[in-house]
Scaffold this motif. Structure first.
Motif, PDB file in Angstrom:
ATOM      1  N   LYS A  72       0.789  -0.995   0.000  1.00 35.78           N
ATOM      2  CA  LYS A  72      -0.030   0.047   0.050  1.00 35.78           C
ATOM      3  C   LYS A  72       0.832   1.006  -0.098  1.00 35.78           C
ATOM      4  N   ALA A  73       1.910   1.285   0.800  1.00 35.65           N
ATOM      5  CA  ALA A  73       2.811   2.307   0.877  1.00 35.65           C
ATOM      6  C   ALA A  73       3.896   2.477  -0.447  1.00 35.65           C
ATOM      7  N   ALA A  74       4.257   1.479  -0.748  1.00 35.35           N
ATOM      8  CA  ALA A  74       5.275   1.836  -1.907  1.00 35.35           C
ATOM      9  C   ALA A  74       4.878   1.283  -3.204  1.00 35.35           C
ATOM     10  N   ALA A  75       3.707   0.603  -3.345  1.00 30.75           N
ATOM     11  CA  ALA A  75       3.304   0.095  -4.657  1.00 30.75           C
ATOM     12  C   ALA A  75       1.982   0.365  -5.049  1.00 30.75           C
ATOM     13  N   PRO A  76       1.522   1.548  -4.884  1.00 34.22           N
ATOM     14  CA  PRO A  76       0.076   2.216  -5.003  1.00 34.22           C
ATOM     15  C   PRO A  76      -0.518   1.649  -6.406  1.00 34.22           C
ATOM     16  N   ASN A  77       0.194   1.172  -7.377  1.00 33.28           N
ATOM     17  CA  ASN A  77      -0.283   0.621  -8.610  1.00 33.28           C
ATOM     18  C   ASN A  77      -0.168  -0.773  -8.572  1.00 33.28           C
ATOM     19  N   GLY A  78       0.244  -1.233  -7.367  1.00 33.63           N
ATOM     20  CA  GLY A  78       0.270  -2.919  -7.184  1.00 33.63           C
ATOM     21  C   GLY A  78       1.709  -3.545  -7.690  1.00 33.63           C
ATOM     22  N   ILE A  79       1.603  -4.975  -7.339  1.00 37.65           N
ATOM     23  CA  ILE A  79       2.761  -5.617  -7.635  1.00 37.65           C
ATOM     24  C   ILE A  79       1.984  -6.717  -8.526  1.00 37.65           C
ATOM     25  N   ALA A  80       3.048  -7.274  -9.459  1.00 33.75           N
ATOM     26  CA  ALA A  80       2.643  -8.487 -10.125  1.00 33.75           C
ATOM     27  C   ALA A  80       3.625  -9.614  -9.904  1.00 33.75           C
TER      28      ALA A  80
ATOM     29  N   THR B 228      -0.060 -12.536 -11.648  1.00 32.99           N
ATOM     30  CA  THR B 228      -1.206 -12.208 -10.603  1.00 32.99           C
ATOM     31  C   THR B 228      -0.841 -10.990 -10.005  1.00 32.99           C
ATOM     32  N   LYS B 229      -1.776 -10.006 -10.133  1.00 34.96           N
ATOM     33  CA  LYS B 229      -1.803  -8.915  -9.463  1.00 34.96           C
ATOM     34  C   LYS B 229      -2.040  -8.811  -7.865  1.00 34.96           C
TER      35      LYS B 229
ATOM     36  N   SER C 116      -6.826  -9.326  -2.949  1.00 38.63           N
ATOM     37  CA  SER C 116      -5.839  -9.786  -3.833  1.00 38.63           C
ATOM     38  C   SER C 116      -4.801 -10.389  -2.954  1.00 38.63           C
ATOM     39  N   ALA C 117      -4.337 -10.002  -2.005  1.00 44.75           N
ATOM     40  CA  ALA C 117      -3.069 -10.703  -1.204  1.00 44.75           C
ATOM     41  C   ALA C 117      -3.713 -12.183  -0.683  1.00 44.75           C
TER      42      ALA C 117
END
Length: 252
Positions: free
Chosen positions: A70-78, A97-98, A104-105
């Motif tokens: 949430k803090a470092a990847a506002p566009n999410g991680i794949a 998978t995003k 999603s986690a």
């Protein structure tokens, strides 16, 4: 326990599908594209494999990992996961998978719980695992691209994996390592010299497979947020790659 039971029940069926093609690329740009490359060679028994998988699943359920996203990847991680051993044995457990929020986690944690062991024997071909992971990352739209290699031994088929790592670095990819020291107490030094490379590359240590869950949690937090070692939420053994200086090791 659920993940262990499901992995055992699916193992025979999944063995028919050891080799996969590169998955469809992540549809939208993300802040981090991460390949989790998990050692599944002969040196890893089924209990140890299950400890790796349950540790990764638990990490994605951890509040600190979600906070880092949430803090470092506002566009999410794949995220995608590869099991590997021999040069011709890399199995894709699931495609890109995003992960962006708690739902999603939990979804990816559940997916990891349901992932069977797809590679059950073979040597330790780290270099081929890295090359396979490079192909998975080809064309993925992400601010950062990282290969996360975990294992308990040296590359015993290609000698050294630094050439594959050089190919990753040339493509703008960072290779990080999680060295499991149950068989070789100096494996972190090998990973530091011969496996990792690229921007902010580092090695994190698990003393044994029982320690893997703690280590992978800290590793994901570090990879996602780039947090300084002093800010990690639990004691860690950490070594960072410095291409311009001597090898260093920090213990908290």
């Amino acid at each position: 326990m659920l993940g262990v039971m499901v992995r055992m029940s699916l193992a025979v069926t999944a063995a028919l599908s050891l080799w996969f093609t590169v998955p469809a690329q992540a549809a939208e740009p993300v802040d981090l594209a991460l390949v989790l490359a998990v050692d599944s060679s002969t040196s890893v028994d089924f209990d140890e494999f299950n400890l790796q998988m349950s540790g990764i699943a638990d990490a994605f359920r951890d509040g600190a990992v979600l906070n880092a996203i949430k803090a470092a990847a506002p566009n999410g991680i794949a995220v995608t996961l590869v099991q590997w051993s021999n040069p011709d044995r890399q199995a894709l457990a699931f495609g890109w998978t995003k992960v962006r929020d708690a739902a999603s986690a939990e979804a990816i944690a559940r997916m990891i719980d349901l992932t069977p062991r797809l590679v059950t024997s073979g040597g330790t071909a780290i270099s081929d695992a890295i090359d396979f992971s490079i192909r998975l990352l080809d064309g993925v739209a992400a601010t950062r691209r990282v290969i996360d290699v975990s294992g308990d031994g040296h590359d015993n088929l290609r000698g050294y994996s630094i050439t594959a790592t050089s190919r990753a670095v040339a493509a703008g990819i960072t290779v990080n390592g999680l060295a499991i020291l149950n068989e070789d107490p100096k494996l972190d030094r090998y990973y530091l010299v011969h496996v990792i490379g690229g921007a902010d590359a580092f090695v994190l240590v698990a003393d044994d497979y029982e320690d893997f869950s703690r280590a992978i949690r800290l590793k994901l937090i570090t990879e996602i947020s780039g947090a300084p070692v002093a800010l990690l939420p639990a004691p860690a053994k950490f070594a960072r790659f410095d291409p311009g200086g001597p090898l260093s090791r920090v213990k908290n």
